[in-house]
Motif scaffolding. Sequence first.
Motif, PDB file in Angstrom:
ATOM      1  N   ASN A 103     -10.726 -13.309   0.803  1.00  0.00           N
ATOM      2  CA  ASN A 103      -9.911 -12.936  -0.339  1.00  0.00           C
ATOM      3  C   ASN A 103      -8.566 -12.369   0.095  1.00  0.00           C
ATOM      4  OD1 ASN A 103     -10.294 -10.626  -3.150  1.00  0.00           O
ATOM      5  ND2 ASN A 103      -9.407 -12.650  -3.122  1.00  0.00           N
ATOM      6  N   LEU A 104      -8.578 -11.562   1.156  1.00  0.00           N
ATOM      7  CA  LEU A 104      -7.333 -11.014   1.688  1.00  0.00           C
ATOM      8  C   LEU A 104      -6.385 -12.109   2.148  1.00  0.00           C
ATOM      9  CD1 LEU A 104      -8.746  -7.933   3.602  1.00  0.00           C
ATOM     10  CD2 LEU A 104      -6.876  -7.846   1.934  1.00  0.00           C
ATOM     11  N   ASN A 105      -6.935 -13.165   2.692  1.00  0.00           N
ATOM     12  CA  ASN A 105      -6.086 -14.272   3.118  1.00  0.00           C
ATOM     13  C   ASN A 105      -5.372 -14.913   1.931  1.00  0.00           C
ATOM     14  OD1 ASN A 105      -5.268 -16.029   5.466  1.00  0.00           O
ATOM     15  ND2 ASN A 105      -6.100 -17.592   4.099  1.00  0.00           N
ATOM     16  N   ASP A 106      -6.061 -14.977   0.769  1.00  0.00           N
ATOM     17  CA  ASP A 106      -5.427 -15.513  -0.439  1.00  0.00           C
ATOM     18  C   ASP A 106      -4.200 -14.676  -0.813  1.00  0.00           C
ATOM     19  OD1 ASP A 106      -7.628 -17.195  -0.472  1.00  0.00           O
ATOM     20  OD2 ASP A 106      -8.735 -15.964  -1.908  1.00  0.00           O
ATOM     21  N   TYR A 107      -4.389 -13.346  -0.814  1.00  0.00           N
ATOM     22  CA  TYR A 107      -3.258 -12.477  -1.157  1.00  0.00           C
ATOM     23  C   TYR A 107      -2.156 -12.558  -0.110  1.00  0.00           C
ATOM     24  CZ  TYR A 107      -6.269 -10.373  -4.720  1.00  0.00           C
ATOM     25  OH  TYR A 107      -7.073 -10.168  -5.813  1.00  0.00           O
ATOM     26  N   ASN A 108      -2.534 -12.731   1.133  1.00  0.00           N
ATOM     27  CA  ASN A 108      -1.531 -12.851   2.191  1.00  0.00           C
ATOM     28  C   ASN A 108      -0.684 -14.101   1.993  1.00  0.00           C
ATOM     29  OD1 ASN A 108      -0.593 -11.591   4.703  1.00  0.00           O
ATOM     30  ND2 ASN A 108      -1.232 -13.502   5.674  1.00  0.00           N
ATOM     31  N   LEU A 109      -1.316 -15.192   1.578  1.00  0.00           N
ATOM     32  CA  LEU A 109      -0.584 -16.426   1.313  1.00  0.00           C
ATOM     33  C   LEU A 109       0.375 -16.249   0.143  1.00  0.00           C
ATOM     34  CD1 LEU A 109      -3.544 -18.939   1.752  1.00  0.00           C
ATOM     35  CD2 LEU A 109      -1.632 -18.600   3.314  1.00  0.00           C
ATOM     36  N   ILE A 110      -0.034 -15.520  -0.868  1.00  0.00           N
ATOM     37  CA  ILE A 110       0.857 -15.234  -1.990  1.00  0.00           C
ATOM     38  C   ILE A 110       2.046 -14.401  -1.531  1.00  0.00           C
ATOM     39  CG2 ILE A 110       1.049 -13.987  -4.189  1.00  0.00           C
ATOM     40  CD1 ILE A 110      -1.897 -14.703  -4.703  1.00  0.00           C
ATOM     41  N   LEU A 148      -4.739 -11.237   9.659  1.00  0.00           N
ATOM     42  CA  LEU A 148      -4.405 -12.373   8.809  1.00  0.00           C
ATOM     43  C   LEU A 148      -3.344 -13.264   9.448  1.00  0.00           C
ATOM     44  CD1 LEU A 148      -4.285 -10.387   5.430  1.00  0.00           C
ATOM     45  CD2 LEU A 148      -6.232 -11.617   6.422  1.00  0.00           C
ATOM     46  N   LEU A 149      -3.397 -13.386  10.775  1.00  0.00           N
ATOM     47  CA  LEU A 149      -2.387 -14.161  11.502  1.00  0.00           C
ATOM     48  C   LEU A 149      -2.810 -15.592  11.773  1.00  0.00           C
ATOM     49  CD1 LEU A 149      -1.191 -11.476  14.089  1.00  0.00           C
ATOM     50  CD2 LEU A 149      -0.225 -12.043  11.844  1.00  0.00           C
TER      51      LEU A 149
END
Length: 551
Positions: A103-110, A148-149
């Motif tokens: 889920n954190l990766n989704d926000y990171n992409l945003i 998240l890299l």
Amino acid sequence: MKSIFRVLIAAALATGATGCEKALDINDNPNQPIAVEPNAILASALAVTANNYNGGATNYNSYSSFAAGFWGKSGTVSGFSEERTYSYSTNYYQGLFNSTYDNLNDYNLIEQKAATFPNHAAIARIMKVYNFQLLVDQYGDIPYTQALLGIASTNPKYDKAEDIYKDFVVQLKKAVVDIDAAKDATAVGTEDIVFRGNMTDWKRFANSLRLRVLLRQAEVPSLQAYVRTEMTALQAEVDGFLRTDAVAQPGYGPNSNQQNPFYNRYGFAVGLTRTTSEYSFVMPTNYIIQQYEANSDPRITQLYALGKRTVGGTATPAYVGTTLGEANPPTFTAANEVVGSRFLINGTFLRGANQGTVLMLLSEVLFSKAEAETRQLFVATDAAAKQDFLDGIKASFMHTFRSATAAPVSIANATATTPGIPQYEAYIAANTNNGLVNWEASTTTVRLGTETTNTNLNPTTPLTTPRTVTQQEKIIYQKYLASNTVASTEAWADYRRTALPKFPPSLQSASTRADKLPTRLFYPQTEVSTNQSNIPAGQTQYTKVFWDVLD
């Protein structure tokens, strides 16, 4: 770190505009830029957060409801050995770690699209703090700066939890600044399933999250000067704090892949008139029932269905719970002399397939303000702290008695006929001498779990000698009641932070601590298998998170 590179397979609900028709595969390849824009992703990301927080296959509140003394296992099902013994393993609730990082990766992409979607990026920044804090509070040190890299860091290092917490404050401040600077940028619309594009509400949510973050650290001696400085800055924020519950509502409804996740798990499956099997797996503890009954608290009527006790051949309706870890907990069979209570159908927890999922309760914010004011972390009078305390109770009643389809109402807009207000007034009137309810009263005769080991004790039997109640105890106690099941993870964190309230542990506890309780989760087996060299050594379920300094 396997979880960061897994394709997201959870069923994320689509936006209100498009309905909740199918699972979305957001992270096709987290190592390459996304092809879709943030306004097409945000609803799904927020819905997954709601699912992870309350209702999904492994969610924070289910785990915490056992740990914090709200739930026990019923006699209808076997298993739940970890919940009864607190003997955790690397497989216990490991889905929390993995699904939260997905889920954190989704926000990171945003957030990577901040140049063209600054408001969406600010929301993502806030929600990253929300999710990272959930991880820190359960695990302590976690991957953060390298988490998240993508391909650039396949074995991310673990950062110190205390350092991560300090960055939370930095990130939340920046999110508010970014929102203020983005007034003419791309607007946020119905893809925002929490505040429907109201960016002032997002700033209030960020401030409320800052308050949660800072209070977590308030007991740490070495951080008290830092906390006081940051609290002063927080109190000066012009937009203030949440005014209603923060609720995720992506368009839940009685259709496949569309039902509220908690209702879908513990209520009714789509199209069925019989409850799910898990509806009968758990039941309230004797302790939590005792607290409602001993305080003449009408909220219990909206939380649990009546069971029965048969004495001398006469069956009497009663709220019947279990003592966590007891060998023969109640079942729900009418032939038994003792029939247990379950979640009330159409009550607070199971309002309906279309009920929203709370991400933060207004009552939590008000009780947190009252605590900050009482401890002089905020500049305020005793009258202000009293008002926030009473408003916290009021907000909890309004939440408890609200219907599935009703929008949250602010305290300022509540009237004498607002659902929950008449019950709140009756509760206050019935407890004028009870220090757990009345701000001025300094003693109570209500029993807590550590004051008796007799599980057959009539819960309304008062203590013969009243005991003293501090202001912090009454605040945390009422916050605990308000958090029941809906926000159990906050009650569990508050207990570890303040050692309040004194709820009884499992009778089968394997804990070596004086209170017989665990303090955190193990890092998951998936992480042990893929990133073991970076996992902090010597961590167990009794290793404290840095802000846990009281016993």
